[in-house]
Design a protein around this motif. Structure first.
Motif, PDB file in Angstrom:
ATOM      1  N   VAL A   1     -90.946  48.988  15.195  1.00  9.85           N
ATOM      2  CA  VAL A   1     -89.633  49.613  15.048  1.00  9.85           C
ATOM      3  C   VAL A   1     -89.307  50.477  16.259  1.00  9.85           C
ATOM      4  O   VAL A   1     -88.412  51.317  16.228  1.00  9.85           O
ATOM      5  CB  VAL A   1     -89.549  50.434  13.748  1.00  9.85           C
ATOM      6  N   ARG A   2     -90.067  50.264  17.354  1.00  3.21           N
ATOM      7  CA  ARG A   2     -89.872  50.899  18.659  1.00  3.21           C
ATOM      8  C   ARG A   2     -90.307  52.359  18.705  1.00  3.21           C
ATOM      9  O   ARG A   2     -90.034  53.061  19.684  1.00  3.21           O
ATOM     10  CB  ARG A   2     -88.403  50.777  19.110  1.00  3.21           C
ATOM     11  N   GLY A   3     -90.959  52.842  17.660  1.00  2.21           N
ATOM     12  CA  GLY A   3     -91.498  54.195  17.704  1.00  2.21           C
ATOM     13  C   GLY A   3     -92.664  54.272  18.666  1.00  2.21           C
ATOM     14  O   GLY A   3     -93.531  53.395  18.672  1.00  2.21           O
ATOM     15  N   GLU A   4     -92.710  55.330  19.479  1.00  4.68           N
ATOM     16  CA  GLU A   4     -93.803  55.449  20.443  1.00  4.68           C
ATOM     17  C   GLU A   4     -95.105  55.801  19.741  1.00  4.68           C
ATOM     18  O   GLU A   4     -95.172  56.748  18.960  1.00  4.68           O
ATOM     19  CB  GLU A   4     -93.459  56.501  21.497  1.00  4.68           C
ATOM     20  N   VAL A   5     -96.140  55.047  20.045  1.00  2.27           N
ATOM     21  CA  VAL A   5     -97.466  55.277  19.480  1.00  2.27           C
ATOM     22  C   VAL A   5     -98.248  56.252  20.354  1.00  2.27           C
ATOM     23  O   VAL A   5     -98.764  57.269  19.886  1.00  2.27           O
ATOM     24  CB  VAL A   5     -98.237  53.945  19.346  1.00  2.27           C
ATOM     25  N   VAL A   6     -98.351  55.931  21.640  1.00  2.00           N
ATOM     26  CA  VAL A   6     -99.119  56.753  22.576  1.00  2.00           C
ATOM     27  C   VAL A   6     -98.649  56.427  23.986  1.00  2.00           C
ATOM     28  O   VAL A   6     -98.118  55.338  24.235  1.00  2.00           O
ATOM     29  CB  VAL A   6    -100.638  56.478  22.428  1.00  2.00           C
ATOM     30  N   ASP A   7     -98.825  57.385  24.895  1.00  2.00           N
ATOM     31  CA  ASP A   7     -98.495  57.120  26.289  1.00  2.00           C
ATOM     32  C   ASP A   7     -99.530  57.788  27.178  1.00  2.00           C
ATOM     33  O   ASP A   7    -100.295  58.652  26.750  1.00  2.00           O
ATOM     34  CB  ASP A   7     -97.086  57.625  26.630  1.00  2.00           C
ATOM     35  N   ALA A   8     -99.567  57.378  28.431  1.00  2.00           N
ATOM     36  CA  ALA A   8    -100.471  57.956  29.427  1.00  2.00           C
ATOM     37  C   ALA A   8     -99.790  57.842  30.783  1.00  2.00           C
ATOM     38  O   ALA A   8     -99.066  56.877  31.050  1.00  2.00           O
ATOM     39  CB  ALA A   8    -101.817  57.227  29.434  1.00  2.00           C
ATOM     40  N   ALA A   9     -99.999  58.842  31.632  1.00  2.00           N
ATOM     41  CA  ALA A   9     -99.388  58.835  32.965  1.00  2.00           C
ATOM     42  C   ALA A   9    -100.376  59.381  33.975  1.00  2.00           C
ATOM     43  O   ALA A   9    -101.273  60.172  33.640  1.00  2.00           O
ATOM     44  CB  ALA A   9     -98.098  59.657  32.971  1.00  2.00           C
ATOM     45  N   LYS A  10    -100.208  58.960  35.222  1.00  2.00           N
ATOM     46  CA  LYS A  10    -101.107  59.395  36.278  1.00  2.00           C
ATOM     47  C   LYS A  10    -100.341  59.483  37.596  1.00  2.00           C
ATOM     48  O   LYS A  10     -99.443  58.678  37.864  1.00  2.00           O
ATOM     49  CB  LYS A  10    -102.277  58.407  36.418  1.00  2.00           C
ATOM     50  N   GLY A  11    -100.715  60.467  38.419  1.00  2.00           N
ATOM     51  CA  GLY A  11    -100.080  60.621  39.717  1.00  2.00           C
ATOM     52  C   GLY A  11    -100.495  59.518  40.681  1.00  2.00           C
ATOM     53  O   GLY A  11    -101.508  58.843  40.484  1.00  2.00           O
ATOM     54  N   TYR A  12     -99.697  59.359  41.754  1.00  2.00           N
ATOM     55  CA  TYR A  12     -99.939  58.290  42.729  1.00  2.00           C
ATOM     56  C   TYR A  12    -100.037  58.893  44.122  1.00  2.00           C
ATOM     57  O   TYR A  12     -99.177  59.676  44.542  1.00  2.00           O
ATOM     58  CB  TYR A  12     -98.808  57.269  42.665  1.00  2.00           C
ATOM     59  N   THR A  13    -101.109  58.540  44.825  1.00  2.00           N
ATOM     60  CA  THR A  13    -101.335  59.041  46.182  1.00  2.00           C
ATOM     61  C   THR A  13    -101.197  57.945  47.234  1.00  2.00           C
ATOM     62  O   THR A  13    -101.483  58.179  48.404  1.00  2.00           O
ATOM     63  CB  THR A  13    -102.746  59.644  46.285  1.00  2.00           C
ATOM     64  N   GLY A  14    -100.808  56.770  46.806  1.00  2.00           N
ATOM     65  CA  GLY A  14    -100.752  55.637  47.719  1.00  2.00           C
ATOM     66  C   GLY A  14    -101.984  54.772  47.646  1.00  2.00           C
ATOM     67  O   GLY A  14    -102.024  53.686  48.238  1.00  2.00           O
ATOM     68  N   ARG A  15    -102.993  55.230  46.927  1.00  2.00           N
ATOM     69  CA  ARG A  15    -104.210  54.438  46.706  1.00  2.00           C
ATOM     70  C   ARG A  15    -104.148  53.784  45.337  1.00  2.00           C
ATOM     71  O   ARG A  15    -103.407  54.228  44.456  1.00  2.00           O
ATOM     72  CB  ARG A  15    -105.455  55.324  46.825  1.00  2.00           C
ATOM     73  N   ARG A  16    -104.942  52.736  45.178  1.00  2.00           N
ATOM     74  CA  ARG A  16    -104.954  52.020  43.903  1.00  2.00           C
ATOM     75  C   ARG A  16    -105.181  52.992  42.749  1.00  2.00           C
ATOM     76  O   ARG A  16    -106.126  53.791  42.763  1.00  2.00           O
ATOM     77  CB  ARG A  16    -106.047  50.948  43.922  1.00  2.00           C
ATOM     78  N   THR A  17    -104.319  52.915  41.724  1.00  2.00           N
ATOM     79  CA  THR A  17    -104.343  53.865  40.616  1.00  2.00           C
ATOM     80  C   THR A  17    -104.306  53.118  39.288  1.00  2.00           C
ATOM     81  O   THR A  17    -103.535  52.159  39.136  1.00  2.00           O
ATOM     82  CB  THR A  17    -103.139  54.820  40.699  1.00  2.00           C
ATOM     83  N   THR A  18    -105.129  53.553  38.345  1.00  2.00           N
ATOM     84  CA  THR A  18    -105.179  52.914  37.028  1.00  2.00           C
ATOM     85  C   THR A  18    -104.964  53.951  35.940  1.00  2.00           C
ATOM     86  O   THR A  18    -105.527  55.043  35.976  1.00  2.00           O
ATOM     87  CB  THR A  18    -106.531  52.220  36.797  1.00  2.00           C
ATOM     88  N   VAL A  19    -104.146  53.603  34.948  1.00  2.00           N
ATOM     89  CA  VAL A  19    -103.922  54.457  33.789  1.00  2.00           C
ATOM     90  C   VAL A  19    -104.154  53.612  32.538  1.00  2.00           C
ATOM     91  O   VAL A  19    -103.801  52.429  32.495  1.00  2.00           O
ATOM     92  CB  VAL A  19    -102.492  55.050  33.800  1.00  2.00           C
ATOM     93  N   GLY A  20    -104.796  54.190  31.530  1.00  2.00           N
ATOM     94  CA  GLY A  20    -105.116  53.443  30.309  1.00  2.00           C
ATOM     95  C   GLY A  20    -104.728  54.197  29.063  1.00  2.00           C
ATOM     96  O   GLY A  20    -104.680  55.438  29.051  1.00  2.00           O
ATOM     97  N   LEU A  21    -104.454  53.461  28.002  1.00  2.00           N
ATOM     98  CA  LEU A  21    -104.132  54.078  26.716  1.00  2.00           C
ATOM     99  C   LEU A  21    -105.388  54.627  26.062  1.00  2.00           C
ATOM    100  O   LEU A  21    -106.479  54.068  26.199  1.00  2.00           O
ATOM    101  CB  LEU A  21    -103.482  53.050  25.786  1.00  2.00           C
ATOM    102  N   ALA A  22    -105.244  55.725  25.338  1.00  2.00           N
ATOM    103  CA  ALA A  22    -106.360  56.288  24.574  1.00  2.00           C
ATOM    104  C   ALA A  22    -106.770  55.294  23.485  1.00  2.00           C
ATOM    105  O   ALA A  22    -105.959  54.482  23.036  1.00  2.00           O
ATOM    106  CB  ALA A  22    -105.945  57.614  23.954  1.00  2.00           C
ATOM    107  N   PRO A  23    -108.041  55.336  23.051  1.00  2.00           N
ATOM    108  CA  PRO A  23    -108.485  54.421  21.992  1.00  2.00           C
ATOM    109  C   PRO A  23    -107.622  54.564  20.736  1.00  2.00           C
ATOM    110  O   PRO A  23    -107.279  55.675  20.327  1.00  2.00           O
ATOM    111  CB  PRO A  23    -109.929  54.868  21.728  1.00  2.00           C
ATOM    112  N   LEU A  24    -107.295  53.440  20.134  1.00  2.00           N
ATOM    113  CA  LEU A  24    -106.422  53.418  18.965  1.00  2.00           C
ATOM    114  C   LEU A  24    -107.114  52.712  17.810  1.00  2.00           C
ATOM    115  O   LEU A  24    -107.876  51.764  18.016  1.00  2.00           O
ATOM    116  CB  LEU A  24    -105.117  52.691  19.297  1.00  2.00           C
ATOM    117  N   PRO A  25    -106.842  53.126  16.570  1.00  2.00           N
ATOM    118  CA  PRO A  25    -107.450  52.466  15.410  1.00  2.00           C
ATOM    119  C   PRO A  25    -106.802  51.123  15.135  1.00  2.00           C
ATOM    120  O   PRO A  25    -105.732  50.802  15.686  1.00  2.00           O
ATOM    121  CB  PRO A  25    -107.155  53.450  14.272  1.00  2.00           C
TER     122      PRO A  25
END
Length: 458
Positions: free
Chosen positions: A309-333
């Motif tokens: 129903v488009r409700g947000e479950v979880v989000d994650a964000a990370k800054g970018y320095t120009g180098r390869r960057t990875t962001v992941g969702l927290a573990p979910l049940p």
């Protein structure tokens, strides 16, 4: 064959004669070939190609827009400045409206006493406006007497990047409920969270309404206390290209696998993931490095998961320095009906099966130090757990089938071939494939018979 025979009768040519069947006309031959091609297109492999990655068709050539792609056929509706003038939103429909800088806009719901109701509101600011971290939208649902049923907000966050933000509201019924349980009129209110610091222009809105029926038999009224919270190793392998959509209604279907795309600063990409009861979602987003690795963009890469129903479950964000960057969702049940009784919002949001959405945004400010891109994006998606049967609803949802995963959904969301589905998924796909091949074979046989008859008659 029924469609082909109907076409043949409408053609009005070639009655059966004493020496054999009628000659197939060019029209009937074309109809048979078209039917065969249509059947072939319904096979799993053809489905993947039809909805495939960028570069497979003219529609992909331009690439997704940095803006938001509203649902086709969304019904225009004017939000009222008070509840007295509020227009009714019907369950199962999608609406388009607008939100001014100041004031609340109201919409009406007519609800029964047995169904849970969910409203989602996606606000789309102008791409050129400046926003603050705490600016965004607030969605509230109240009964006819003004009693609060729910209040949820969505803000732009630390990146302060203009992007579509989605908040949801709900009216829940069930055991232990003390408010918002009666049938009748309810009101949805939409407002900006920080109007004094918000851009002056109106924001476009996309609104959806869905209802979830009650259960045939009462089940657990407590959220599961234990579940596997360990994060598995991210999937390896060569990523397959899959161009993201520019809105919920046009989200690109994905299954388990490693996928790649391109993203520009200020752009938001949408992907649709069928998630069955008992399954767990693990996802990471990886942004490739820039040729100019000097600078910093706060919270530039954002990954979020939204429920059916488009409700947000979880989000994650990370800054970018120009180098390869990875962001992941927290573990979910795992997805489970009793999750709705959890106190943690991210657990409660995993209350039903259906299409979940992965939403990726790259902050507009990333262009200041690293240019307009595009930047390489890699998504790694894993579905854990085992599919289970549903809770046994007493009726149909609106829109119909919203809280289930069909065989068509599974086929439309291609996997990487590395355990992307369950045995049930494989069975469903094989059944569709065999059925399609069988129908196609019959059509081909029919075409061969008519061709042979033509030669004999000649």
């Amino acid at each position: 064959m029924g469609r082909w025979c109907t076409a043949r009768r409408r053609a009005g040519t070639g009655r059966a004669g004493p020496k054999g069947p009628a000659l197939p006309t060019a029209f009937t031959r074309t109809a048979v070939v078209a039917a065969v091609l249509a059947t072939t297109a319904a096979l799993p492999g053809a489905t993947v190609l039809a909805a495939g990655p960028a570069g497979t068709g003219a529609a992909d050539a331009a690439g997704p827009s940095a803006g938001y792609d509203f649902a086709d056929g969304a019904v225009p509706v004017a939000g009222a400045s008070d509840t007295a003038g509020a227009e009714t939103l019907a369950a199962g429909s999608v609406y388009r409206s607008s939100l001014p800088r100041n004031g609340t806009r109201y919409y009406r719901l007519d609800l029964d006493a047995a169904s849970d109701a969910y409203v989602s509101v996606t606000a789309v600011p102008g791409l050129g406006g400046e926003v603050t971290a705490v600016d965004g939208i607030r969605v509230s649902v109240r009964d006819a007497d003004g009693g609060s049923c729910s209040v949820h907000s969505a803000t732009f966050g630390a990146a302060r990047s203009p992007r579509p933000v989605t908040a949801w509201g709900m009216r829940e019924t069930g055991p232990g409920g003390t408010r918002c349980q009666d049938p009748g009129t309810y009101y949805v209110g939409v407002e900006r969270t920080r109007p004094q610091d918000s851009p002056p222009d109106d924001w476009d809105l996309e609104l959806t309404v869905a209802t979830e029926p009650g259960l045939r038999q009462a089940g657990a009224t407590k959220a599961p206390e234990t579940w596997d919270s360990a994060s598995p190793e991210p999937l390896d392998g060569e990523p397959e290209r899959r161009a993201g959509g520019s809105g919920f209604a046009h989200a690109t279907p994905l299954g388990q696998g490693v996928w790649r795309d391109d993203i520009r600063p200020g752009q938001t990409l949408y992907y649709r993931v069928p998630v069955d009861w008992g399954r767990q979602v693990y996802a990471t987003a990886e942004l490739a490095g820039s040729a100019d690795a000097s600078g910093y963009a706060t919270g530039a890469l954002r990954l979020a998961l939204h429920n059916p129903v488009r409700g947000e479950v979880v989000d994650a964000a990370k800054g970018y320095t120009g180098r390869r960057t990875t962001v992941g969702l927290a573990p979910l049940p795992p997805v489970a009906y009793p999750n709705r009784y959890a106190t943690a919002g991210r657990v409660a949001a995993l209350r039903f099966a259906g299409d979940y959405y992965l939403v990726v945004h790259l902050a507009a400010q990333a262009a200041d130090d690293f240019g307009q891109g595009p930047f390489g994006l890699t998504l790694r998606l894993r579905l854990g757990g085992a599919a289970r049967s549903g809770p046994g609803y007493a009726g149909e949802s609106r829109p119909q089938g919203l809280f289930e995963v069909s065989a068509r959904d599974r086929i439309a969301a291609p996997g990487s071939g590395s355990g992307s589905g369950t045995a049930g998924d494989d069975t469903a796909m094989k059944a569709v494939a065999v059925g399609g091949i069988g129908t196609g074979s019959l059509l081909l046989v029919g075409l061969a018979v008519w061709t042979a008859a033509t030669r004999r008659r000649t």
